[in-house]
Design a protein around this motif. Structure first.
Motif, PDB file in Angstrom:
ATOM      1  N   PHE A 160      26.258  55.945  36.404  1.00  0.00           N
ATOM      2  CA  PHE A 160      25.711  57.269  36.098  1.00  0.00           C
ATOM      3  C   PHE A 160      25.802  58.167  37.324  1.00  0.00           C
ATOM      4  O   PHE A 160      26.271  59.303  37.248  1.00  0.00           O
ATOM      5  N   LEU A 161      25.379  57.649  38.471  1.00  0.00           N
ATOM      6  CA  LEU A 161      25.374  58.447  39.692  1.00  0.00           C
ATOM      7  C   LEU A 161      26.787  58.816  40.119  1.00  0.00           C
ATOM      8  O   LEU A 161      27.040  59.951  40.530  1.00  0.00           O
ATOM      9  N   ASP A 162      27.711  57.886  40.014  1.00  0.00           N
ATOM     10  CA  ASP A 162      29.100  58.203  40.354  1.00  0.00           C
ATOM     11  C   ASP A 162      29.652  59.296  39.444  1.00  0.00           C
ATOM     12  O   ASP A 162      30.472  60.114  39.863  1.00  0.00           O
ATOM     13  N   THR A 163      29.183  59.317  38.209  1.00  0.00           N
ATOM     14  CA  THR A 163      29.627  60.325  37.246  1.00  0.00           C
ATOM     15  C   THR A 163      29.123  61.714  37.604  1.00  0.00           C
ATOM     16  O   THR A 163      29.859  62.688  37.481  1.00  0.00           O
ATOM     17  N   VAL A 164      27.884  61.819  38.071  1.00  0.00           N
ATOM     18  CA  VAL A 164      27.274  63.137  38.304  1.00  0.00           C
ATOM     19  C   VAL A 164      27.055  63.453  39.784  1.00  0.00           C
ATOM     20  O   VAL A 164      26.341  64.393  40.118  1.00  0.00           O
TER      21      VAL A 164
ATOM     22  N   LEU B 117      15.388  65.753  39.136  1.00  0.00           N
ATOM     23  CA  LEU B 117      14.617  64.679  39.762  1.00  0.00           C
ATOM     24  C   LEU B 117      15.254  63.323  39.475  1.00  0.00           C
ATOM     25  O   LEU B 117      15.295  62.459  40.350  1.00  0.00           O
ATOM     26  N   VAL B 118      15.767  63.144  38.276  1.00  0.00           N
ATOM     27  CA  VAL B 118      16.472  61.900  37.931  1.00  0.00           C
ATOM     28  C   VAL B 118      17.615  61.669  38.913  1.00  0.00           C
ATOM     29  O   VAL B 118      17.744  60.593  39.508  1.00  0.00           O
ATOM     30  N   ARG B 119      18.428  62.676  39.097  1.00  0.00           N
ATOM     31  CA  ARG B 119      19.575  62.559  40.008  1.00  0.00           C
ATOM     32  C   ARG B 119      19.112  62.325  41.444  1.00  0.00           C
ATOM     33  O   ARG B 119      19.658  61.481  42.156  1.00  0.00           O
ATOM     34  N   GLU B 120      18.081  63.040  41.854  1.00  0.00           N
ATOM     35  CA  GLU B 120      17.579  62.900  43.220  1.00  0.00           C
ATOM     36  C   GLU B 120      17.027  61.499  43.477  1.00  0.00           C
ATOM     37  O   GLU B 120      17.286  60.903  44.525  1.00  0.00           O
ATOM     38  N   ILE B 121      16.282  60.953  42.532  1.00  0.00           N
ATOM     39  CA  ILE B 121      15.752  59.596  42.678  1.00  0.00           C
ATOM     40  C   ILE B 121      16.900  58.608  42.821  1.00  0.00           C
ATOM     41  O   ILE B 121      16.890  57.738  43.698  1.00  0.00           O
ATOM     42  N   LEU B 122      17.905  58.736  41.964  1.00  0.00           N
ATOM     43  CA  LEU B 122      19.040  57.814  42.033  1.00  0.00           C
ATOM     44  C   LEU B 122      19.764  57.924  43.374  1.00  0.00           C
ATOM     45  O   LEU B 122      20.159  56.905  43.959  1.00  0.00           O
ATOM     46  N   LEU B 123      19.933  59.133  43.879  1.00  0.00           N
ATOM     47  CA  LEU B 123      20.595  59.318  45.175  1.00  0.00           C
ATOM     48  C   LEU B 123      19.789  58.687  46.312  1.00  0.00           C
ATOM     49  O   LEU B 123      20.358  58.039  47.198  1.00  0.00           O
ATOM     50  N   VAL B 124      18.470  58.848  46.277  1.00  0.00           N
ATOM     51  CA  VAL B 124      17.609  58.284  47.324  1.00  0.00           C
ATOM     52  C   VAL B 124      17.640  56.759  47.270  1.00  0.00           C
ATOM     53  O   VAL B 124      17.747  56.089  48.300  1.00  0.00           O
ATOM     54  N   VAL B 125      17.566  56.196  46.078  1.00  0.00           N
ATOM     55  CA  VAL B 125      17.585  54.737  45.943  1.00  0.00           C
ATOM     56  C   VAL B 125      18.928  54.190  46.401  1.00  0.00           C
ATOM     57  O   VAL B 125      18.983  53.180  47.114  1.00  0.00           O
ATOM     58  N   GLU B 126      20.006  54.858  46.036  1.00  0.00           N
ATOM     59  CA  GLU B 126      21.330  54.401  46.460  1.00  0.00           C
ATOM     60  C   GLU B 126      21.455  54.414  47.984  1.00  0.00           C
ATOM     61  O   GLU B 126      22.041  53.503  48.576  1.00  0.00           O
ATOM     62  N   ALA B 127      20.901  55.432  48.627  1.00  0.00           N
ATOM     63  CA  ALA B 127      21.018  55.574  50.080  1.00  0.00           C
ATOM     64  C   ALA B 127      20.092  54.635  50.852  1.00  0.00           C
ATOM     65  O   ALA B 127      20.272  54.434  52.050  1.00  0.00           O
ATOM     66  N   SER B 128      19.128  54.045  50.162  1.00  0.00           N
ATOM     67  CA  SER B 128      18.156  53.184  50.832  1.00  0.00           C
ATOM     68  C   SER B 128      18.819  51.929  51.391  1.00  0.00           C
ATOM     69  O   SER B 128      19.698  51.337  50.763  1.00  0.00           O
ATOM     70  N   GLU B 129      18.377  51.558  52.557  1.00  0.00           N
ATOM     71  CA  GLU B 129      18.873  50.318  53.172  1.00  0.00           C
ATOM     72  C   GLU B 129      17.809  49.233  53.122  1.00  0.00           C
ATOM     73  O   GLU B 129      17.910  48.226  53.820  1.00  0.00           O
TER      74      GLU B 129
ATOM     75  N   LEU C  42      23.201  62.662  28.910  1.00  0.00           N
ATOM     76  CA  LEU C  42      23.614  63.170  30.218  1.00  0.00           C
ATOM     77  C   LEU C  42      24.776  62.365  30.786  1.00  0.00           C
ATOM     78  O   LEU C  42      25.706  62.926  31.364  1.00  0.00           O
ATOM     79  N   LEU C  43      24.730  61.050  30.618  1.00  0.00           N
ATOM     80  CA  LEU C  43      25.818  60.202  31.102  1.00  0.00           C
ATOM     81  C   LEU C  43      27.120  60.551  30.389  1.00  0.00           C
ATOM     82  O   LEU C  43      28.163  60.725  31.028  1.00  0.00           O
ATOM     83  N   GLU C  44      27.083  60.698  29.072  1.00  0.00           N
ATOM     84  CA  GLU C  44      28.297  61.009  28.318  1.00  0.00           C
ATOM     85  C   GLU C  44      28.823  62.403  28.656  1.00  0.00           C
ATOM     86  O   GLU C  44      30.026  62.609  28.799  1.00  0.00           O
ATOM     87  N   LEU C  45      27.907  63.367  28.789  1.00  0.00           N
ATOM     88  CA  LEU C  45      28.331  64.717  29.185  1.00  0.00           C
ATOM     89  C   LEU C  45      28.929  64.692  30.589  1.00  0.00           C
ATOM     90  O   LEU C  45      29.949  65.332  30.852  1.00  0.00           O
TER      91      LEU C  45
END
Length: 126
Positions: free
Chosen positions: A78-82, A7-19, A106-109
Motif C-alpha cells: 500500500f505504501l509503495d503504491t501511494v 494520517l493513514v499514510r503518515e502512520i505507515l511512513l513513520v512505522v516503515e522508517a522506524s528502526e 484507496l489501495l486500488e485507486l
C-alpha cells in the motif's frame, strides 16, 4: 470518528522508517492529532491487515491505546503504491470525488493512479 487518509499514510511512513525491533511497539506522536485519533487509526490499519498493532487497552482515562509494531507485506505494498506525492494527491482526489474512503478502495485507486503517473513519466503502459 472519520478515517483520516493523510494520517493513514503518515502512520505507515513513520512505522516503515522506524528502526525499532519489529516485535516491540512504536510510540507515535503526530502533530495536531490526539492519542485517541492516532490509536483509532492504528487499530483500523491493524484490522485492515496493513500493519501489526498491539492493544494496550485498560479501563480508566486514556485507556484506549493502540500502538504499531511493524508493517505487513500488504502495508508495504500500500505504501509503495501511494508513496509518490502526485499519486497520493490523485488517489485522495479520486476517493473524494467518488465519495469513498475505505482502505481497500484507496489501495486500488493508488494502483490505478500509480500506473497513470508511470505512463506519464516513462511513456509505457503497465
Amino acid at each position: 470518528m472519520q478515517l483520516d487518509k493523510d494520517l493513514v499514510r503518515e502512520i505507515l511512513l513513520v512505522v516503515e522508517a522506524s528502526e525499532e525491533d519489529p516485535r516491540a511497539s512504536i510510540s507515535l506522536v503526530v502533530e495536531g492529532k490526539t492519542p485517541m485519533v492516532i490509536s483509532y487509526h492504528v487499530m483500523l490499519l491493524h484490522e485492515a491487515g496493513l500493519l501489526v498493532g498491539q492493544s494496550h487497552n485498560h479501563l480508566g482515562p486514556g485507556g484506549f491505546i493502540w500502538e504499531p509494531k511493524h508493517l505487513t507485506y500488504r502495508g508495504h505494498e500500500f505504501l509503495d503504491t501511494v508513496r509518490d506525492g502526485e499519486v497520493w494527491r490523485r488517489t485522495k482526489a479520486g476517493a473524494e470525488k467518488a465519495g469513498v474512503a475505505g482502505l481497500g478502495v484507496l489501495l486500488e485507486l493508488g494502483k490505478a493512479y500509480g500506473k497513470e503517473v508511470l505512463k506519464e513519466k516513462l511513456g509505457i503502459e503497465l
